[in-house]
Design a protein around this motif. Structure first.
Motif, mmCIF file in Angstrom:
data_model
loop_
_atom_site.group_PDB
_atom_site.id
_atom_site.type_symbol
_atom_site.label_atom_id
_atom_site.label_comp_id
_atom_site.label_asym_id
_atom_site.label_seq_id
_atom_site.Cartn_x
_atom_site.Cartn_y
_atom_site.Cartn_z
ATOM 1 N N ARG A 276 0.633 -1.374 0.104
ATOM 2 C CA ARG A 276 -0.133 -0.023 0.058
ATOM 3 C C ARG A 276 1.040 1.235 0.026
ATOM 4 O O ARG A 276 1.719 1.320 0.603
ATOM 5 N N ASP A 277 0.508 2.226 -0.848
ATOM 6 C CA ASP A 277 1.243 3.401 -1.020
ATOM 7 C C ASP A 277 2.694 3.214 -1.306
ATOM 8 O O ASP A 277 3.893 3.812 -0.750
ATOM 9 N N GLY A 278 3.046 2.093 -1.873
ATOM 10 C CA GLY A 278 4.420 1.883 -2.276
ATOM 11 C C GLY A 278 5.377 1.199 -1.406
ATOM 12 O O GLY A 278 6.668 0.990 -1.779
ATOM 13 N N GLN A 279 4.794 0.835 -0.298
ATOM 14 C CA GLN A 279 5.540 0.065 0.846
ATOM 15 C C GLN A 279 4.613 -1.350 1.057
ATOM 16 O O GLN A 279 3.347 -1.271 1.023
ATOM 17 N N VAL A 280 5.392 -2.043 1.974
ATOM 18 C CA VAL A 280 4.664 -3.273 2.458
ATOM 19 C C VAL A 280 4.564 -3.081 3.894
ATOM 20 O O VAL A 280 5.648 -2.706 4.650
ATOM 21 N N LEU A 281 3.360 -3.537 4.480
ATOM 22 C CA LEU A 281 3.123 -3.354 5.752
ATOM 23 C C LEU A 281 2.355 -4.846 6.193
ATOM 24 O O LEU A 281 1.657 -5.371 5.649
ATOM 25 N N PRO A 282 2.777 -5.342 7.688
ATOM 26 C CA PRO A 282 2.011 -6.450 8.026
ATOM 27 C C PRO A 282 0.644 -6.302 7.949
ATOM 28 O O PRO A 282 0.035 -5.333 8.042
ATOM 29 N N ARG A 283 -0.018 -7.440 7.563
ATOM 30 C CA ARG A 283 -1.502 -7.199 7.002
ATOM 31 C C ARG A 283 -2.078 -7.332 8.428
ATOM 32 O O ARG A 283 -2.190 -7.859 9.585
#
Length: 218
Positions: free
Chosen positions: A206-213
C-alpha cells in the motif's frame, strides 16, 4: 532467501514502489496482498530484473543481483510464475520441464526433470500434452518447470487464478510441501482464504510500501 532492501521503482513520471523492504525467508510461504494497481506485479518485475530499481538492492541468498540480468537470476535460483497460465501447450509435461532444465544449465537435465515430476506428483502426467491439462495440474507444471530449472526462491503471481474450488485444497497442500522442503516462496494472491490457509506471513502493499496485514486470523 530473498531480501528486498529499500527499493524504489516505477515508470516515467509514475513512482510505484518507495523504499520498499521485505524479507522472504527460506522454508516459509510469504503472502502479498493489495489492491489492483498497488504495484505487486511491479515488485515481481523488479525482483526478476524485468524492471530496474531506481534505488535499493535485491539480494538472493546474500548475493547482490540488483544489476544482474534476468536470465542470470534464473540460473542463480530465482523462479517465477504468472497470473496468466503459461505452459508450452504443444509440449508434454516432461518436455516443459526439460526446456527449463536445459535453459538454466542443469548438470543432468533428464534427472532434474524426473526428480521434479516425482516431487510434485506429476509423474503420471509426464507424457501428457500440457495444453490439455486441468488448470490445477497446469499450475503445478508451471511451478515444476521453475524447480527443474533450479529455483530455490519462487515468485507466484495469482497461482489460484482459473482454478476450480475442488482443485484448491490439493494445490494448497503442494505449496505447503514446497515451503517445508526449504524453498522461499513469495505469493501474490487475491483469494484471501487461500492466503490464510497456506501463508506463514502476510503483507499488504500500500502506498508503495509493504506493511504487515492488519487483522489476520490466527
Amino acid at each position: 532467501m530473498l531480501s528486498i532492501r529499500q527499493v524504489s521503482a516505477g515508470y516515467p513520471g509514475v513512482p510505484v514502489l518507495t523504499e520498499l523492504s521485505l524479507e522472504v525467508p527460506a522454508g516459509r510461504l510469504t503472502g502479498l496482498i493489495g489492491a489492483n494497481g498497488a504495484g505487486k506485479s511491479t515488485l515481481f518485475d523488479v525482483v526478476c530484473g524485468r524492471l530496474r530499481a531506481r534505488r535499493g538492492r535485491i539480494l538472493l541468498d546474500g548475493r547482490d543481483v540488483t544489476r544482474t540480468p534476468t536470465h542470470r537470476r534464473a540460473r542463480l535460483g530465482l523462479g517465477r510464475t504468472y497470473q496468466r497460465l503459461e505452459v508450452f501447450g504443444s509440449l508434454s509435461v516432461a518436455e516443459n520441464l526439460l526446456v527449463a532444465a536445459r535453459a538454466t544449465g542443469a548438470e543432468d537435465p533428464a534427472r532434474a526433470v524426473a526428480e521434479t515430476l516425482r516431487r510434485l506428483g506429476l509423474a503420471d502426467f509426464a507424457a501428457y500434452p500440457a495444453g490439455k491439462l486441468p488448470t490445477g495440474v497446469a499450475r503445478l507444471v508451471e511451478i515444476a518447470r521453475a524447480l527443474a530449472g533450479g529455483a530455490g526462491v519462487l515468485l507466484l503471481d495469482e497461482p489460484s487464478s482459473g482454478m476450480a474450488a475442488a482443485e484448491l485444497a490439493e494445490f494448497a497442500e503442494s505449496l505447503r510441501a514446497l515451503a517445508a522442503d526449504g524453498l522461499a516462496l513469495l505469493m501474490i494472491e487475491h483469494d484471501l482464504e487461500l492466503v490464510d490457509a497456506v501463508c506463514d506471513d502476510v503483507y499488504e502493499l500500500r502506498d508503495g510500501q509493504v506493511l504487515p496485514r492488519a487483522g489476520r486470523p490466527d
